[in-house]
Design an enzyme around this catalytic site. Structure first.
Site, PDB file in Angstrom:
ATOM      1  N   ARG A  91      -4.735  -6.177  -5.791  1.00 33.31           N
ATOM      2  CA  ARG A  91      -5.996  -6.050  -5.090  1.00 33.31           C
ATOM      3  C   ARG A  91      -6.441  -4.617  -5.170  1.00 33.31           C
ATOM      4  NH1 ARG A  91      -6.514  -3.701  -0.532  1.00 33.31           N
ATOM      5  NH2 ARG A  91      -8.495  -3.801   0.514  1.00 33.31           N
ATOM      6  N   HIS A 107       0.841  -1.193   0.000  1.00 33.16           N
ATOM      7  CA  HIS A 107       0.000   0.000   0.000  1.00 33.16           C
ATOM      8  C   HIS A 107       0.878   1.245   0.000  1.00 33.16           C
ATOM      9  CE1 HIS A 107      -3.197   2.695   1.045  1.00 33.16           C
ATOM     10  NE2 HIS A 107      -4.070   1.714   0.980  1.00 33.16           N
ATOM     11  N   ARG A 164      -2.137   0.975  -6.801  1.00 33.31           N
ATOM     12  CA  ARG A 164      -1.263   0.875  -5.632  1.00 33.31           C
ATOM     13  C   ARG A 164       0.130   0.344  -5.949  1.00 33.31           C
ATOM     14  NH1 ARG A 164      -5.577  -1.651  -1.286  1.00 33.31           N
ATOM     15  NH2 ARG A 164      -6.722   0.274  -1.058  1.00 33.31           N
ATOM     16  N   LEU A 201     -12.898  -6.907   2.084  1.00 35.04           N
ATOM     17  CA  LEU A 201     -14.020  -6.966   3.020  1.00 35.04           C
ATOM     18  C   LEU A 201     -15.185  -7.675   2.364  1.00 35.04           C
ATOM     19  CD1 LEU A 201     -13.976  -3.348   4.538  1.00 35.04           C
ATOM     20  CD2 LEU A 201     -12.892  -5.408   5.408  1.00 35.04           C
ATOM     21  N   SER A 232      -5.675   6.209   4.676  1.00 32.62           N
ATOM     22  CA  SER A 232      -6.522   5.882   3.548  1.00 32.62           C
ATOM     23  C   SER A 232      -5.945   6.448   2.255  1.00 32.62           C
ATOM     24  CB  SER A 232      -7.923   6.438   3.755  1.00 32.62           C
ATOM     25  OG  SER A 232      -8.632   6.296   2.559  1.00 32.62           O
ATOM     26  N   GLU A 289      -9.331 -13.837   3.932  1.00 32.81           N
ATOM     27  CA  GLU A 289      -7.958 -13.600   3.488  1.00 32.81           C
ATOM     28  C   GLU A 289      -7.113 -14.871   3.556  1.00 32.81           C
ATOM     29  OE1 GLU A 289      -6.275  -9.955   5.058  1.00 32.81           O
ATOM     30  OE2 GLU A 289      -4.283 -10.480   4.327  1.00 32.81           O
TER      31      GLU A 289
HETATM   32  C1  LIG Z   1      -5.105  -1.198   7.874  1.00 23.38           C
HETATM   33  C2  LIG Z   1      -5.930  -2.015   6.921  1.00 23.38           C
HETATM   34  C3  LIG Z   1      -6.949  -1.423   6.183  1.00 23.38           C
HETATM   35  C4  LIG Z   1      -7.739  -2.169   5.313  1.00 23.38           C
HETATM   36  N1  LIG Z   1      -8.726  -1.545   4.619  1.00 23.38           N
HETATM   37  C5  LIG Z   1      -9.524  -2.272   3.807  1.00 23.38           C
HETATM   38  C6  LIG Z   1     -10.624  -1.661   3.120  1.00 23.38           C
HETATM   39  O1  LIG Z   1     -10.882  -0.471   3.258  1.00 23.38           O
HETATM   40  N2  LIG Z   1     -11.397  -2.440   2.330  1.00 23.38           N
HETATM   41  C7  LIG Z   1     -11.160  -3.770   2.172  1.00 23.38           C
HETATM   42  O2  LIG Z   1     -11.913  -4.418   1.457  1.00 23.38           O
HETATM   43  N3  LIG Z   1     -10.139  -4.373   2.807  1.00 23.38           N
HETATM   44  C8  LIG Z   1      -9.303  -3.669   3.625  1.00 23.38           C
HETATM   45  N4  LIG Z   1      -8.265  -4.291   4.272  1.00 23.38           N
HETATM   46  C9  LIG Z   1      -8.109  -5.763   4.165  1.00 23.38           C
HETATM   47  C10 LIG Z   1      -9.115  -6.475   5.051  1.00 23.38           C
HETATM   48  O3  LIG Z   1      -9.260  -5.787   6.267  1.00 23.38           O
HETATM   49  C11 LIG Z   1      -8.728  -7.905   5.408  1.00 23.38           C
HETATM   50  O4  LIG Z   1      -8.370  -8.597   4.274  1.00 23.38           O
HETATM   51  C12 LIG Z   1      -9.886  -8.674   6.031  1.00 23.38           C
HETATM   52  O5  LIG Z   1     -10.413  -7.941   7.105  1.00 23.38           O
HETATM   53  C13 LIG Z   1      -9.484 -10.046   6.498  1.00 23.38           C
HETATM   54  O6  LIG Z   1     -10.578 -10.647   7.176  1.00 23.38           O
HETATM   55  P1  LIG Z   1     -10.536 -12.142   7.660  1.00 23.38           P
HETATM   56  O7  LIG Z   1     -11.832 -12.404   8.306  1.00 23.38           O
HETATM   57  O8  LIG Z   1     -10.119 -13.025   6.554  1.00 23.38           O
HETATM   58  O9  LIG Z   1      -9.354 -12.208   8.738  1.00 23.38           O
HETATM   59  P2  LIG Z   1      -9.072 -11.384  10.088  1.00 23.38           P
HETATM   60  O10 LIG Z   1      -9.979 -10.272  10.297  1.00 23.38           O
HETATM   61  O11 LIG Z   1      -7.602 -11.136  10.080  1.00 23.38           O
HETATM   62  O12 LIG Z   1      -9.408 -12.418  11.222  1.00 23.38           O
HETATM   63  C14 LIG Z   1      -8.545 -13.444  11.604  1.00 23.38           C
HETATM   64  C15 LIG Z   1      -9.170 -14.179  12.761  1.00 23.38           C
HETATM   65  O13 LIG Z   1      -8.462 -15.383  12.959  1.00 23.38           O
HETATM   66  C16 LIG Z   1      -8.106 -15.526  14.308  1.00 23.38           C
HETATM   67  N5  LIG Z   1      -6.902 -16.341  14.325  1.00 23.38           N
HETATM   68  C17 LIG Z   1      -5.765 -16.167  13.607  1.00 23.38           C
HETATM   69  N6  LIG Z   1      -4.927 -17.181  13.833  1.00 23.38           N
HETATM   70  C18 LIG Z   1      -5.541 -18.018  14.704  1.00 23.38           C
HETATM   71  C19 LIG Z   1      -5.187 -19.249  15.319  1.00 23.38           C
HETATM   72  N7  LIG Z   1      -4.035 -19.868  15.054  1.00 23.38           N
HETATM   73  N8  LIG Z   1      -6.056 -19.792  16.189  1.00 23.38           N
HETATM   74  C20 LIG Z   1      -7.253 -19.210  16.478  1.00 23.38           C
HETATM   75  N9  LIG Z   1      -7.642 -18.057  15.890  1.00 23.38           N
HETATM   76  C21 LIG Z   1      -6.789 -17.478  15.028  1.00 23.38           C
HETATM   77  C22 LIG Z   1      -7.986 -14.153  14.847  1.00 23.38           C
HETATM   78  O14 LIG Z   1      -8.173 -14.181  16.234  1.00 23.38           O
HETATM   79  C23 LIG Z   1      -9.109 -13.452  14.097  1.00 23.38           C
HETATM   80  O15 LIG Z   1     -10.305 -13.674  14.782  1.00 23.38           O
HETATM   81  C24 LIG Z   1      -7.477  -3.545   5.149  1.00 23.38           C
HETATM   82  C25 LIG Z   1      -6.439  -4.144   5.866  1.00 23.38           C
HETATM   83  C26 LIG Z   1      -5.658  -3.392   6.733  1.00 23.38           C
HETATM   84  C27 LIG Z   1      -4.516  -4.057   7.436  1.00 23.38           C
END
Ligand SMILES: Cc1cc2nc3c(=O)[nH]c(=O)nc-3n(C[C@H](O)[C@H](O)[C@H](O)COP(=O)(O)OP(=O)(O)OC[C@H]3O[C@@H](n4cnc5c(N)ncnc54)[C@H](O)[C@@H]3O)c2cc1C
Ligand code: SF4
Ligand code: FES
Lengths: 246, 665
Positions: B463, B266, B337, B469, B284, B453
């Site tokens: 991306r 980014h 990006r 999201l 942002s 993810e």
């Molecule tokens: C700063 C930032 C801004 C972003 N902005 C955007 C945006 O504006 N729009 C967009 O579309 N995307 C955005 N993204 C990307 C997006 O936020 C992520 O790709 C997405 O939220 C990932 O969601 P997820 O549910 O796959 O994983 P996560 O939200 O990372 O959840 C992972 C979960 O797994 C659990 N976990 C991990 N390992 C273990 C383990 N070994 N045992 C038990 N539990 C575990 C954690 O506790 C957590 O609950 C952004 C990312 C960042 C870093």
């Protein structure tokens, strides 16, 4: 900067804790408070001692995990920030800094500075949601217009990060600001109306059950809240509760 | 094993509907007899857990934080895409599909992306019904904004906290099911292995992070929603605890790992200020709509700025190099990006970086202050306004748009960005690679699924903003709940899965052995020491641009570092207690293996695609060069050491989109 840290060390929830003094040097004013703690912990690990346990994750002020009580204030001396956003430039070379966990009967210490805030989750389980099926058979999102003002005010309440600073800073350990924020978000949206009465009654009952104190309108919570949640939310919660009780 | 993507036959627009009409269903009365484990409660895991419980399955959900509401998804700022066409600007399912495949450099799977676009509008309806306070216009209808590189306004948002609000929505849906007893939530629990019985995923081994107890949990299926692995770089915008462990453990038990080298970098993050830095903060990308990016043209000015004898505001226009506008006149500061990130790094590598570490370029709003200010002066009928007045009026407009970001910047850097240009630098942000899944979101282990993810399927090599999201919620609310039923329909008579079996025994033992090793090793170096070293190798040699030589070195260096780690790492404290160092040690051990596979994957991919820039493969103008023969997914099979991993290829066919060169000139 060179600093003296007085830190609460407590092995686990059952042990007695005590304040222990540590010295750190070479602290840059650009570090965040937690990076300063990392320096201390690296020092402790390298000398074979156990590092200080503290909760943290996003380090961006949004997850609500970090929870230190610094020099007698939740999240330390800066306003409108969490501990992870507090910077060392707020302190002076040679300072002594006192660091304790958030203290409240409903937040038992897990270890050192880490506390158990699951009481907040249980309050949410008791009604902090709208009962809608997650099947995807919901009506079109624009079918119920919501005034910009209502949406914005709901959003303001919804920004609560569940950190617990309001509880830690309150002389009664009241969770009213947190619960007020949650109740307000749903009370302001048309989708939340159907179960509004049960929601507020259940959440308030659970809050009492968890051992949080009562609100005496001191307002310390609003001052320390990193997200600027307003006392209005408490007033709204009380109104909702009144409405629900008659 | 040959890869079978199981994409249904038929025209792309009918695939998902036909598929849903034909799959096996589980009778509601039978769902009660089926258990599902969901690892992770971010947008993907949270929405999946809530929906599976709603359908009637017994769900056990796990997260390493103290509450599902704190998952890393909470940090997403910008917004979420959906093809609603509320603005009447010509958006459609096809257009969202098209933009997403193109934005992914034609390296994602067509059928999955089409389905994502198809269910996207449902996501918004669902979230609004749950009470997510999306931004509204004055008529009370939902507001939209436009996000990098697309021609329609399809991004829904809740201030700069969209991820937070969407996650709280999924969390509230979970709460309802927790209250009903349909979800059993295991906070502060970490999954450390998967258990395979008769070739099927039947449970996990988890550690209670507070007591240190090792637990066995069984289920009829396991869903991994544990997020991305950006922290392999040590410094990234990810939460500190984000890790690859759950994904890596299933990889070691047979799930193929796809495209590990695809990382999103980014361009608008706050630069690193020193070696103590623990993470990077994203700002942002919308800032690029109004900011101009530059560095000084002459090295002597760079030196003067660093020495503090010259202020950036004093530098004359002709002495500034607006490098994006110079190189990409059509898109200028609004190039995608990867292009913006690489161009900034190129300037800094050439010595033009403007901060102490030499890793920063300016993002300057002066021109916007003036432009907006003049416009405001006209609107307010001011005759001959002074320059100061114009600037002030312009600043007000910028403040209304980005005030919170300016404030955040000032808190961190301690400089007022209204007075002096901001400094920015690219940072690792998001990983598009992940566990390989088929159309059902099932991995190569039967009964083991990967969503959000943690899987690879929808993003290809790049991306766009606002699509991660969307994918997390699409998988969790609307895709997995159907596809998993097709598999579980065979399990209605299986009954409870016992945890008293040799398979659970063996998995538990291997987890305990590795914990015992860490506690007893008594080495000399901290876990962070190794994580930082790994991060440096990754950034220097597997970062924004890569070449064969550097990648080969990286593979050797990571392998040597891993050896050193297993000899000299030191973990203080015991295992039956809250011990964050111990948890970190396990995570870094897995990163040390993934890092090597990452470099190996990058070495094989002899082309430039998206954020993955192979220096050997560029056009004469220095732009990324894609090659037809690399139009495939690389899926790696575990065979012991990462160097022994075996490559499987899933060819990518584009039947509904013409593959074109991207150009931003
Ligand atoms: C700063 C930032 C801004 C972003 N902005 C955007 C945006 O504006 N729009 C967009 O579309 N995307 C955005 N993204 C990307 C997006 O936020 C992520 O790709 C997405 O939220 C990932 O969601 P997820 O549910 O796959 O994983 P996560 O939200 O990372 O959840 C992972 C979960 O797994 C659990 N976990 C991990 N390992 C273990 C383990 N070994 N045992 C038990 N539990 C575990 C954690 O506790 C957590 O609950 C952004 C990312 C960042 C870093
Ligand atoms: S109301 Fe404020 S202080 Fe209390 S939990 Fe929410 S964000 Fe924290
Ligand atoms: S670590 Fe997330 S708010 Fe401080």
């Amino acid at each position: 900067m060179k600093l003296t840290l007085k830190i609460w060390r407590q092995k686990d929830s059952k042990s007695k804790g005590q304040m222990v003094d540590y010295k750190v040097t070479e602290i840059s004013e650009h570090m965040s408070f937690l990076e300063m703690m990392d320096v201390l912990n690296e020092q402790l690990v390298n000398s074979g001692e156990e590092p200080v346990a503290f909760d943290h994750d996003c380090r961006e002020g949004i997850c609500g995990m970090c929870s230190m009580y610094i020099n007698g204030e939740a999240h330390g001396p800066d306003r409108g920030v969490t501990t992870c956003q507090l910077h060392m430039r707020m302190f002076n070379d040679g300072d002594t800094i006192t660091i304790e966990p958030f203290r409240a009967a409903a937040f038992p210490v897990i270890k050192d500075l880490a506390v158990d805030r699951s009481a907040f989750d249980r309050i949410q389980h008791s009604g902090g949601y709208i009962s809608v099926n997650t099947s995807g058979n919901t009506q079109d999102a624009n079918s119920i217009p919501i005034s910009k003002h209502a949406a914005d005010t709901a959003m303001d309440a919804a920004t609560c990060i569940g950190c617990g600073a309001c509880v830690a800073t309150c002389k009664n350990s009241s969770a009213m600001l947190f619960v007020g924020a949650k109740v307000s978000q749903y009370a302001l949206l048309p989708q939340g109306q159907v179960e509004a009465a049960d929601r507020v009654k259940n959440m308030v009952a659970q809050m009492d059950l968890e051992g949080f104190g009562n609100c005496t309108n001191t307002g310390a919570c609003e001052v320390e809240c990193p997200k600027g949640i307003s006392l209005d939310t408490i007033a709204r919660m009380n109104r909702e509760l009144m409405k629900a009780s008659i | 094993m040959a890869l079978d993507s199981k994409v249904p036959k038929g025209p792309i627009k009918d695939k998902w509907t036909t598929y849903k009409d034909q799959i096996n269903l589980v009778n509601p009365a039978n769902k009660r007899h089926i258990d599902v484990i969901v690892v992770g409660t971010g947008l993907a895991g949270g929405s999946a857990a809530a929906t599976l419980a709603e359908l009637g399955y017994n769900v056990k959900a796990f997260a390493y934080q103290d509450s599902p509401r704190r998952a890393h998804s909470i940090a997403a700022q910008g917004g979420i895409n959906a093809a609603k066409n509320y603005q009447g600007d010509g958006d459609s399912t096809y257009r969202l599909f098209y933009d997403t495949v193109k934005g992914g450099d034609y390296r994602s799977r067509e059928a999955n992306v089409y389905r994502l676009a198809e269910v996207s509008s449902n996501i918004i309806d669902q979230c609004v019904a749950q009470g997510v306070p999306f931004a509204r216009d004055y008529g009370g209808l939902l507001d939209n904004r436009s996000f990098g590189g697309v021609l329609v306004s399809r991004t829904f948002y809740a201030k700069g906290q969209t991820g937070q609000q969407l996650l709280l929505g999924a969390y509230s849906a979970m709460n309802r099911q927790i209250a009903r007893g349909k979800i059993e939530m295991f906070n502060r629990h970490e999954m450390l292995d998967v258990v395979i019985v008769d070739g099927k995923a039947r449970g996990i081994i988890a550690r209670d992070l507070v007591t240190g107890e090792i637990e066995r949990h069984s289920a009829h299926a396991v869903v991994v929603a544990s997020g991305g692995y950006g922290n392999v770089y040590f410094l990234s915008t990810n939460a500190m605890g984000s890790n690859v462990t759950a994904s890596w453990k299933i990889h070691k038990k047979g799930a193929y790992f796809a495209n590990p080298c695809y990382t999103q970098i980014h361009p608008t993050c706050i630069p690193r200020s020193g070696d103590y830095q623990s993470k990077l903060t994203l700002m942002s990308e919308s800032l690029r709509n109004d900011g101009r990016i530059w560095v000084p043209k002459h090295l002597k000015d760079v030196e003067a700025i660093k020495a503090g004898t010259l202020k950036p505001t004093q530098l004359k226009e002709e002495d500034r190099d607006y490098f994006l506008e110079r190189r990409y006149p059509a898109f200028g500061n609004l190039v995608p990006r990867d292009v913006a990130s690489r161009a900034a790094k190129e300037r800094c590598d050439a010595g033009y970086g403007v901060n102490a570490t030499g890793e920063a370029v300016y993002l300057d709003f002066a021109a916007s202050f003036e432009r907006y200010g003049k416009e405001q002066a006209k609107i307010h009928n001011l005759v001959n306004p002074t320059e100061a007045k114009i600037k002030e009026l312009g600043q007000e407009i910028v403040k209304a748009k980005y005030g919170n970001l300016f404030q955040m910047y000032e808190k961190i850097i301690d400089q007022n960005p209204y007075e002096t240009p901001m400094m920015i630098y690219p940072a690792v942000h998001y990983t598009m690679g992940g566990i390989w899944v088929d159309y059902n979101l099932m991995t190569t282990i039967p009964g083991c699924y990967a969503i959000g993810e943690a899987n690879f399927s929808d993003h290809g090599a790049n991306r766009l903003g606002a699509s991660a999201l969307m994918q997390g919620l699409a998988d969790g609310y609307f895709v997995l709940p159907y596809t998993i039923g097709d598999y579980l329909a065979d399990d209605i008579r299986t009954g409870k899965i016992s945890t008293e079996t040799p398979e659970f025994e063996a998995a538990e033992k291997s987890v305990k052995d590795s914990i015992d090793f860490f506690i007893n090793n008594k080495g000399t170096r901290s876990v962070d020491y190794y994580h930082k070293k790994l991060g440096k190798i990754m950034w220097d040699k597997c970062g924004m641009s890569r070449n064969a030589e550097g990648l080969k070195e990286a593979i050797e260096e990571i392998s040597a570092l891993r050896k050193d780690f297993w000899q000299n790492v030191s973990v203080p404290g015991g295992d039956k207690q809250f011990n964050e160092e111990l948890a970190k040690a396990g995570r870094v051990a897995d990163f040390l293996e993934l890092g090597e596979l990452f470099a190996k994957d990058a070495l094989v991919r002899e082309e430039s695609a998206g954020g993955h820039f192979r220096e050997e493969h560029q056009t004469p103008e220095g732009e990324a060069k894609r090659l037809k023969e690399f139009q495939f997914v690389s899926a790696w099979e575990y065979k012991g050491e990462p160097k022994d991993a075996v490559l499987h290829k899933e060819p990518l066919k584009y039947e509904n989109i013409e593959v074109k060169e991207r150009s931003y000139k």
